[in-house]
Design an enzyme around this catalytic site. Structure first.
Site, short mmCIF file in Angstrom:
data_model
loop_
_atom_site.label_atom_id
_atom_site.label_comp_id
_atom_site.label_asym_id
_atom_site.label_seq_id
_atom_site.Cartn_x
_atom_site.Cartn_y
_atom_site.Cartn_z
N LYS A 43 0.82 -1.21 0.00
CA LYS A 43 0.00 0.00 0.00
C LYS A 43 0.85 1.25 0.00
O LYS A 43 0.55 2.22 -0.69
CB LYS A 43 -0.93 0.01 1.22
CG LYS A 43 -2.14 -0.90 1.08
CD LYS A 43 -3.11 -0.65 2.22
CE LYS A 43 -4.22 -1.68 2.23
NZ LYS A 43 -5.10 -1.54 3.40
N LYS A 51 -4.37 -10.50 -7.08
CA LYS A 51 -5.69 -10.63 -6.47
C LYS A 51 -6.62 -9.50 -6.92
O LYS A 51 -6.17 -8.38 -7.20
CB LYS A 51 -5.57 -10.66 -4.95
CG LYS A 51 -5.27 -9.32 -4.33
CD LYS A 51 -5.49 -9.28 -2.83
CE LYS A 51 -5.11 -7.88 -2.36
NZ LYS A 51 -5.17 -7.64 -0.95
N LYS A 84 -9.65 -3.49 -4.80
CA LYS A 84 -10.20 -2.18 -5.17
C LYS A 84 -9.11 -1.16 -5.46
O LYS A 84 -9.34 -0.17 -6.10
CB LYS A 84 -11.18 -1.66 -4.12
CG LYS A 84 -10.77 -1.86 -2.70
CD LYS A 84 -11.99 -1.87 -1.77
CE LYS A 84 -11.63 -2.49 -0.43
NZ LYS A 84 -12.77 -2.97 0.32
P1 TYM Z 1 -10.75 -5.43 3.13
O1 TYM Z 1 -11.80 -4.40 3.39
O2 TYM Z 1 -9.64 -5.10 2.19
O3 TYM Z 1 -11.44 -6.74 2.56
C1 TYM Z 1 -12.53 -7.35 3.22
C2 TYM Z 1 -12.40 -8.86 3.14
O4 TYM Z 1 -12.33 -9.31 1.78
C3 TYM Z 1 -11.23 -10.18 1.62
N1 TYM Z 1 -10.72 -10.05 0.26
C4 TYM Z 1 -10.52 -11.07 -0.60
N2 TYM Z 1 -10.72 -12.40 -0.47
C5 TYM Z 1 -10.44 -13.18 -1.54
N3 TYM Z 1 -9.99 -12.70 -2.72
C6 TYM Z 1 -9.77 -11.37 -2.89
N4 TYM Z 1 -9.34 -10.91 -4.06
C7 TYM Z 1 -10.04 -10.50 -1.80
N5 TYM Z 1 -9.96 -9.15 -1.64
C8 TYM Z 1 -10.37 -8.90 -0.37
C9 TYM Z 1 -10.23 -9.73 2.65
O5 TYM Z 1 -9.31 -10.75 2.96
C10 TYM Z 1 -11.11 -9.38 3.82
O6 TYM Z 1 -11.41 -10.51 4.59
N6 TYM Z 1 -7.80 -5.32 7.14
C11 TYM Z 1 -9.10 -5.75 6.64
C12 TYM Z 1 -10.28 -5.19 7.39
C13 TYM Z 1 -10.29 -5.43 8.87
C14 TYM Z 1 -10.49 -6.67 9.51
C15 TYM Z 1 -10.47 -6.37 10.92
C16 TYM Z 1 -10.69 -7.98 9.09
C17 TYM Z 1 -10.15 -4.49 9.83
N7 TYM Z 1 -10.28 -5.04 11.07
C18 TYM Z 1 -10.64 -7.38 11.86
C19 TYM Z 1 -10.84 -8.96 10.04
C20 TYM Z 1 -10.83 -8.67 11.42
C21 TYM Z 1 -9.22 -5.30 5.21
O7 TYM Z 1 -8.61 -4.35 4.79
O8 TYM Z 1 -10.16 -5.97 4.49
#
Ligand code: TYM
Length: 329
Positions: free
Chosen positions: A112, A194, A197
């Site tokens: 990032k 992957k 966004k």
């Molecule tokens: P975020 O908002 O980027 O994504 C949300 C969830 O989607 C999953 N994900 C994917 N899974 C499979 N293939 C993909 N291409 C793909 N893109 C995204 C992510 O693994 C995620 O589960 N840091 C986290 C948010 C967060 C969080 C937490 C998660 C904040 N606090 C506590 C779990 C527990 C994030 O940025 O997810």
């Protein structure tokens, strides 16, 4: 019942297929067996600059999507992270427990920060530590996420273990809940990276016009061969389409491969476009319905935050006591 916690960022407005298949589908399923806490992580969102109006709108749109996808607010506590101040409070405690080098090794931060043109904020650096606090506050047994979050969960476990060793057993060590088949959904234009966004070329968004999404699927990058087989190493694009189809339709990859024998990539793409459209059309209608009644939506989120705070405030109080903070009398 075991506990589960997970979070998703509201930054893009629409969730994408990777979010849904990698994580959100599991959120919905786990409501059956777990006490569930699900949050829209707006504190995490501001690690990169956000327009206030857009952030507020996207937070509601995110909550509406979670409801539309099947999160049941009667069973799960669905809330907005900033409504539960304990997240930021425990986040600080966890920051004081984290090594500088340890935080620097987080690969998502490296990716990032490399992509950010403007100045990289310290929040982006400490982002995974706040995530650890999110999880530990609820003493979660399981955390449903995609593969890209595995390293953050390892940090979470390390911090919990470190705190417990130093101050006495306080936090449960959470287990990642990662479903192998859909743990990593790939970008349709670049099936070696992957779907994300932050790299929006081949991203299928849930709130986009399904016709546009079907078109994106039809123009997905595949390979110069013609056989429809599951072979992620040599046929990444086709394999990704098979995985997505299978997850949405419920038909096994083997069965799809058998059924598409002798047919072309175009046939698979066309059918996947239809399968996706069929899935997403009612979801979009429900999102619209939730967004048509904002007072009710905000009420659902307020109730969720109240339930979350009950648990979070207990954990934080115990943590403060263990650390040696003077009790406020
Ligand atoms: P975020 O908002 O980027 O994504 C949300 C969830 O989607 C999953 N994900 C994917 N899974 C499979 N293939 C993909 N291409 C793909 N893109 C995204 C992510 O693994 C995620 O589960 N840091 C986290 C948010 C967060 C969080 C937490 C998660 C904040 N606090 C506590 C779990 C527990 C994030 O940025 O997810």
């Amino acid at each position: 019942r075991p506990r589960v916690l997970s979070g998703i960022q509201p930054t893009a407005g629409s969730f994408h297929l990777g979010n849904y298949l990698g994580a959100l589908r599991q959120w919905v399923a786990l409501q059956e067996t777990h006490d569930a806490f699900y949050c829209v992580v707006d504190l995490h969102a501001i690690t990169v600059a956000q327009d206030p109006k857009v952030l507020r709108q996207n937070t509601r749109v995110s909550a509406a999507q979670l409801l539309a996808l099947g999160i049941d607010p009667e069973r799960s506590a669905l809330f907005v992270q900033s409504h539960v101040p304990e997240h930021a409070q425990l986040g600080w405690v966890m920051q004081c427990l984290t090594g500088f080098g340890e935080a620097g090794r987080m690969t998502q931060f490296k990716d990032k920060s490399a992509r950010q043109e403007a100045g990289v904020g310290v929040g982006l650096f400490t982002y995974p530590i706040l995530q650890a606090a999110d999880i530990l506050l609820y003493q979660a047994h399981h955390v449903p996420v995609g593969e890209d979050q595995r390293q953050h969960l390892e940090l979470t476990r390390d911090l919990a273990q470190r705190f417990n060793t130093r101050y006495g057993k306080t936090f449960r060590l959470p287990e990642p809940y990662i479903v192998k088949d859909t743990a990593k959904i790939y970008d349709l234009q670049d099936p070696t990276s992957k779907m994300s966004k932050s790299v929006p070329a081949g991203v299928v968004e849930l709130l986009d016009d399904p016709k546009r999404s079907a078109k994106k699927i039809r123009s997905a990058v595949t390979d110069t061969g013609r056989e429809i087989v599951y072979d992620p190493e040599h046929k990444a694009g086709v394999s990704n389409l098979l995985v997505i189809h299978s997850a949405l339709s419920g038909e096994s990859v083997d069965s799809l491969v058998a059924r598409f024998e002798g047919k072309g990539y175009g046939d698979l793409k066309k059918e996947l476009g239809e399968v996706f459209t069929e899935f997403v059309t009612p979801v979009q209608a429900r999102v619209d319905a939730y967004l048509a009644d904002l007072p009710e939506l905000d009420k659902v989120l307020a109730r969720g935050a109240e339930r979350a705070r009950e648990v979070a405030s207990r954990t934080l109080a115990r943590t403060y006591e263990r650390i040696g903070f003077l009790a406020r009398t």
